[in-house]
Each structure stands twice: as C-alpha cells, then as structure tokens.
Write a protein that holds these residues in place. Structure first.
Motif, short mmCIF file in Angstrom:
data_model
loop_
_atom_site.label_atom_id
_atom_site.label_comp_id
_atom_site.label_asym_id
_atom_site.label_seq_id
_atom_site.Cartn_x
_atom_site.Cartn_y
_atom_site.Cartn_z
N GLY A 1 -29.25 -31.82 -108.32
CA GLY A 1 -28.63 -33.33 -108.09
C GLY A 1 -28.09 -33.66 -106.46
O GLY A 1 -28.74 -33.76 -105.81
N PRO A 2 -26.87 -33.76 -106.45
CA PRO A 2 -26.24 -34.09 -105.13
C PRO A 2 -26.57 -33.45 -103.92
O PRO A 2 -26.87 -33.77 -102.98
CB PRO A 2 -24.60 -34.02 -105.21
N PHE A 3 -26.65 -32.04 -104.33
CA PHE A 3 -27.05 -31.01 -103.21
C PHE A 3 -28.56 -31.23 -102.70
O PHE A 3 -28.85 -31.35 -101.62
CB PHE A 3 -26.71 -29.70 -103.82
N ASP A 4 -29.48 -31.50 -103.65
CA ASP A 4 -30.82 -31.93 -103.52
C ASP A 4 -31.19 -32.78 -102.89
O ASP A 4 -31.99 -33.29 -101.97
CB ASP A 4 -31.58 -31.68 -104.78
N ARG A 5 -30.26 -34.26 -102.92
CA ARG A 5 -30.48 -35.27 -102.37
C ARG A 5 -29.90 -35.43 -101.18
O ARG A 5 -30.16 -36.34 -100.25
CB ARG A 5 -29.90 -36.44 -103.36
N ALA A 6 -29.10 -34.25 -100.58
CA ALA A 6 -28.41 -34.56 -99.23
C ALA A 6 -29.26 -34.60 -98.10
O ALA A 6 -29.21 -35.28 -97.19
CB ALA A 6 -27.47 -33.53 -99.07
N ARG A 7 -30.20 -33.42 -98.06
CA ARG A 7 -31.14 -33.37 -96.94
C ARG A 7 -32.02 -34.72 -96.87
O ARG A 7 -31.81 -35.24 -95.43
CB ARG A 7 -32.09 -32.13 -97.21
N PRO A 8 -32.50 -35.14 -97.55
CA PRO A 8 -33.56 -36.44 -97.52
C PRO A 8 -32.63 -37.51 -97.03
O PRO A 8 -33.17 -38.32 -96.07
CB PRO A 8 -34.12 -36.76 -98.86
N ALA A 9 -31.31 -37.51 -97.36
CA ALA A 9 -30.38 -38.73 -96.99
C ALA A 9 -29.95 -38.39 -95.45
O ALA A 9 -30.07 -39.34 -94.51
CB ALA A 9 -29.26 -38.49 -97.65
N LEU A 10 -29.67 -37.13 -95.05
CA LEU A 10 -29.53 -36.82 -93.63
C LEU A 10 -30.83 -37.19 -92.60
O LEU A 10 -30.42 -37.74 -91.88
CB LEU A 10 -28.96 -35.26 -93.29
N LEU A 11 -31.95 -36.87 -93.19
CA LEU A 11 -32.97 -37.12 -92.19
C LEU A 11 -33.48 -38.77 -92.24
O LEU A 11 -33.68 -39.09 -91.32
CB LEU A 11 -34.18 -36.48 -92.97
N ALA A 12 -33.12 -39.20 -93.23
CA ALA A 12 -33.13 -40.87 -93.20
C ALA A 12 -32.08 -41.68 -92.42
O ALA A 12 -32.23 -42.44 -91.66
CB ALA A 12 -32.95 -41.43 -94.96
N ALA A 13 -31.06 -40.78 -92.08
CA ALA A 13 -30.09 -41.38 -91.29
C ALA A 13 -30.12 -40.82 -89.89
O ALA A 13 -29.18 -40.82 -88.92
CB ALA A 13 -28.50 -41.00 -91.68
N ASP A 14 -31.51 -40.11 -89.54
CA ASP A 14 -31.71 -39.72 -88.29
C ASP A 14 -31.09 -38.59 -87.67
O ASP A 14 -30.77 -38.30 -86.51
CB ASP A 14 -31.59 -40.88 -87.13
N PHE A 15 -30.59 -37.82 -88.88
CA PHE A 15 -30.08 -36.72 -88.31
C PHE A 15 -30.95 -35.59 -88.26
O PHE A 15 -32.05 -35.53 -88.79
CB PHE A 15 -28.84 -36.27 -89.21
N PRO A 16 -30.76 -34.12 -87.33
CA PRO A 16 -31.69 -33.05 -87.65
C PRO A 16 -31.77 -32.69 -88.99
O PRO A 16 -31.05 -32.89 -89.74
CB PRO A 16 -31.24 -32.27 -86.36
N ALA A 17 -32.81 -31.74 -89.08
CA ALA A 17 -33.17 -31.24 -90.34
C ALA A 17 -32.27 -30.13 -90.35
O ALA A 17 -31.93 -29.17 -89.59
CB ALA A 17 -34.49 -30.52 -90.44
N PHE A 18 -31.56 -29.96 -91.73
CA PHE A 18 -30.61 -28.80 -92.06
C PHE A 18 -31.39 -27.71 -93.08
O PHE A 18 -32.23 -28.07 -93.89
CB PHE A 18 -29.57 -29.26 -92.96
N ARG A 19 -30.99 -26.49 -92.82
CA ARG A 19 -31.59 -25.39 -93.54
C ARG A 19 -30.61 -25.09 -94.73
O ARG A 19 -29.30 -24.96 -94.65
CB ARG A 19 -31.51 -24.06 -92.92
N PRO A 20 -30.99 -24.99 -96.03
CA PRO A 20 -30.13 -24.80 -97.14
C PRO A 20 -29.92 -23.35 -97.54
O PRO A 20 -30.88 -22.57 -97.28
CB PRO A 20 -30.91 -25.45 -98.11
N TRP A 21 -28.85 -23.15 -97.74
CA TRP A 21 -28.38 -21.64 -98.36
C TRP A 21 -27.22 -21.79 -99.11
O TRP A 21 -26.12 -22.54 -98.97
CB TRP A 21 -28.01 -20.91 -97.13
N ARG A 22 -27.58 -21.73 -100.44
CA ARG A 22 -26.58 -21.71 -101.61
C ARG A 22 -25.70 -23.30 -101.62
O ARG A 22 -26.64 -24.25 -101.62
CB ARG A 22 -25.37 -20.62 -101.74
N ASN A 23 -24.46 -23.41 -101.35
CA ASN A 23 -23.83 -24.92 -101.11
C ASN A 23 -23.77 -25.22 -99.98
O ASN A 23 -23.02 -26.01 -99.63
CB ASN A 23 -22.41 -24.74 -101.89
N ARG A 24 -24.54 -24.54 -98.84
CA ARG A 24 -24.57 -24.93 -97.55
C ARG A 24 -25.64 -25.82 -96.67
O ARG A 24 -26.84 -25.08 -97.12
CB ARG A 24 -23.90 -23.52 -96.62
N LEU A 25 -25.68 -26.52 -95.91
CA LEU A 25 -26.74 -27.04 -95.14
C LEU A 25 -26.32 -26.65 -93.87
O LEU A 25 -25.06 -27.25 -93.26
CB LEU A 25 -26.90 -28.53 -95.41
N SER A 26 -27.31 -26.27 -92.94
CA SER A 26 -26.96 -25.89 -91.56
C SER A 26 -27.94 -26.01 -90.35
O SER A 26 -28.99 -26.23 -90.97
CB SER A 26 -26.60 -24.29 -91.50
#
Length: 420
Positions: free
Chosen positions: A349-374
């Motif tokens: 849900g929200p966690f899976d949608r976070a990375r595409p939302a960040l990329l769409a806002a021109d932020f760098p790619a984040f690595r997922p691990w459990r509840n963390r994006l880094s």
C-alpha cells in the motif's frame, strides 16, 4: 545499581560548551533571532559591519546550514564554516569578558528581586538585568576573525557564525554569560547561595511566627462535632515551582533535584486535572527519553550533558544513544521513538507507492528495506501510525539521526527534511 559500583562519572568543564549544528528559525517579524538579547547580539555586529552584502551572504550561509558545531568559551565563539572551497574555514568571534566588579553588580541585581532569579531559571533575561552591567555586547564589542582570504569586516563566514550564535542565545541565555566569562553551574551556585543568604536574613528580621495548632487535634475536633471537611482547594492553572535547593557536597545535585521536583509537580497536576498519569504506561527507557527531551533548551549545555550522562548510565546506554532517542522523541513522541528502534514489515500500500511518488517529484532513487527507504545520506521511515519520518546520515555511514517533521506524504516529509 549504586554509582560507585561502576566508577565515578567524568567531570564536565563548566567553562567550555559545544553545540551541534543549529537549525535557523526567523522570528515572525523577519529578524533572525527570536529574543531581545539574541537580536542585541546580531545588532552589535551589524552596526559595525563595513559591507552589508557580506552580511546578507553570511545570513544565507547560516540559513543553509554552512556552520558546523559551535564551541563557546569565555570571550570566544569558534566554529568551522563551509564556504566555496572543500575545506571549511576556522572562524571565531571574540569579545571581552566581565571583570569581578561587573559580575558582582550582576549577581547583586539578580538576587535583589525573586522574579529575576525565576526568569533566569526559565531561560529568560529581564531587560533591567541585561542592561545593569553591560552584559550585552555594544557595537564594536564583537571582533570577528576567519582563516579565509577575505579581509571584509566581517567576512561572510564570521557573519554566518554570528547569526547562528544568536540562535544559541535564543535557546539558552547562559551561553551569553559563558561568553562573558562565567559558566552556568558556577552562576547558578552563586545565585543559590546569595538567594539563600538573603532569605535567611529576611526570615531573621521578620516578625515572630504566629502560634500553631496541630492538624490532628483540629481534625479530631471536627469529627466529634460532626462537621463536614471543607472542600478541596481549586486546581491551580499550572504546576507549582520547586523549592530552591542550596548546594551541599554530600547531597544530590541540586539541579537534578530541581528537575525531578518539577517533573513530580507536573505529573501531580496532570493527575489532579485528568485523573490519569500520562507517564505510568511508559517503560523506564521511554520515561528517561521523555524526561531528557523535556529538558529546556536544544543545545547540549553543561546541565544537559550531566543529565544525559546520568540517565544513560542508569539504563546501560550511552549518552549518544540517549541523544539520538531524544531527537526521535522530539520528532514524534513515543511513536517517533518506536520508529527509531523498531524496524517492521509494512503491508502493501503506502510503502509501495512511496518510491514512484519520490521519483516523480525528481528525488533520487531510494533503496527499500523493511519500513525504510534510503539513499547514501537520506532516509525515510514509515511508522505504524502511517507517518513518514525523515533521517539523515553522513554519506557512507550507517549513523542515522531523526530530522524534520513527520508527514503522511513521503514527498512532504523529504521536502521538509531538505528544507526546500
């Protein structure tokens, strides 16, 4: 466990204080400092500046976090300030310290009025007290110096340090007293001693005490007469202030007693008002973090360092562990502390949608691990409360510290973290 079982705690230097990077915060009227004494500090340098443009660049440097940790000793404020070159510049601001006569006038004025002492304990400086001995800097009192090649007076690095130092003064006026030559505990001990002596003299000169009646006898007479007890007193608007504890080498730290007494008064007031103790459900570690987070001021003052050391020692943690936990508590209370200490696996849900939302806002790619994006230096953590919490670390190090304001939107949390 008794303190002696693990050795004596290290002593701190009351005349040397270091503060981590301070986040700027402009007052509603647009000035950099929020208190009148903080603005007096800034104005002392601005009034003698030879180049307004350098001041503006220094203010921008301060706002962008170019000033590293600040160290304050009597007559000197020092920090490394980042400029256009890779290596930061060593920057300092010097000022004269007060002599013994000046401190005598200050202490006499402070103890002459109880409201002055109360204001100082609340991290406030009355105008009358600040002006009595020339405690605040006047134009020309502040002398900037920097290792950069710019010969401006001041250069933009010194101006940035001055602006950030004003932020420290906003949080704790005892920083100003240290700049003028006296440490916090030294001043508090002397104020306590003089106040106790003054109170003793007034008690001796007062009229003889009125005769008293034992409460037990009055209560027994009331019961025999069948009279109802009077109603309880109304709840005061706020908790009472603790008594003044005179220093005693064989007694506990008076500042620690003051903190515990204030805490007990606040809990009792909350219980009387609501019938609920807000602290009862906390674990000892959560309560220690809450207690440290409630300590006034944001910098690691001498008193704060002693508090962190003792609380961490009692719970087999390090002061760094406690400082990180305090940052998490100030970020989000008990939920923020859980985000710091408890990784978990969020549902889809929200966690899976976070990375595409960040990329769409021109932020760098984040690595997922459990509840963390880094990334290398930025991290977002999803809490069980549905909020995203921002964290920062030096690139290449797993040394994450809570930063920014939690947000339901990961883009909003990261934007706040970066100060965009």
């Amino acid at each position: 466990m008794p303190r002696g079982a693990r050795g004596a705690a290290p002593r701190h230097d009351d005349r040397r204080r270091s503060f981590p990077q301070v986040a700027p915060r402009e007052a509603p009227d647009g000035r950099f400092a929020a208190t009148w004494w903080g603005n007096a500090w800034v104005e002392a340098l601005e009034d003698t500046a030879l180049d307004v443009a350098r001041l503006a660049r220094g203010r921008a440097y301060a706002g962008r976090g170019h000033v590293d940790a600040i160290t304050v000793t009597p007559g000197r404020v020092v920090a490394y300030v980042h400029g256009s070159r890779p290596r930061p510049y060593r920057t300092e601001i010097r000022m004269r310290t007060l002599g013994d006569d000046g401190w005598e006038r200050f202490l006499d004025e402070a103890t002459a009025r109880p409201d002055h002492i109360a204001a100082l304990l609340d991290k406030d400086v009355p105008h009358a007290l600040g002006a009595v001995t020339g405690l605040l800097p006047a134009p020309g009192d502040l002398v900037p110096d920097c290792s950069c090649p710019d010969d401006g007076y001041p250069c933009k690095h010194a101006a940035a340090l001055c602006y950030q130092a004003a932020r420290l003064l906003d949080e704790d006026p005892f920083v100003l007293f240290l700049m003028r030559g006296r440490g916090e505990q030294e001043l508090l001990a002397e104020l306590t001693r003089r106040n106790a002596a003054l109170s003793a003299a007034e008690t001796t000169a007062a009229a003889p005490p009125m005769p008293t009646v034992p409460a037990r006898a009055v209560f027994a007479a009331t019961e025999r007469a069948g009279l109802p007890l009077p109603p309880p007193l109304p709840l005061p608007d706020r908790p009472g202030r603790p008594a003044v504890f005179p220093p005693d080498p064989d007694a506990p730290d008076p500042l620690a007693l003051d903190l515990l007494a204030s805490e007990a008064a606040a809990r009792a007031h909350a219980f009387l008002a609501t019938g609920h103790d807000p602290v009862a459900a906390l674990s000892p570690w959560q309560d220690a973090v809450r207690l440290a987070a409630a300590h006034p001021g944001s910098g690691l003052t001498a008193t704060t360092r002693a508090l962190y050391r003792d609380l961490a020692y009692a719970l087999d943690r390090t002061p760094t562990d406690l400082a990180r936990a305090v940052a998490a508590w100030r970020q989000g209370g008990a939920a923020g502390l859980a985000v710091l200490e408890e990784p978990w696996d969020p549902p889809a849900g929200p966690f899976d949608r976070a990375r595409p939302a960040l990329l769409a806002a021109d932020f760098p790619a984040f690595r997922p691990w459990r509840n963390r994006l880094s990334t290398e230096s930025l991290q977002l953590r999803l809490g069980r409360d549905g909020l995203w919490y921002g964290y920062e670390s030096d690139a290449g190090r797993e040394d994450w510290w809570p930063r920014g304001t939690p947000d339901h939107d990961p883009v909003g949390a990261l934007t706040d973290l970066l100060g965009r």
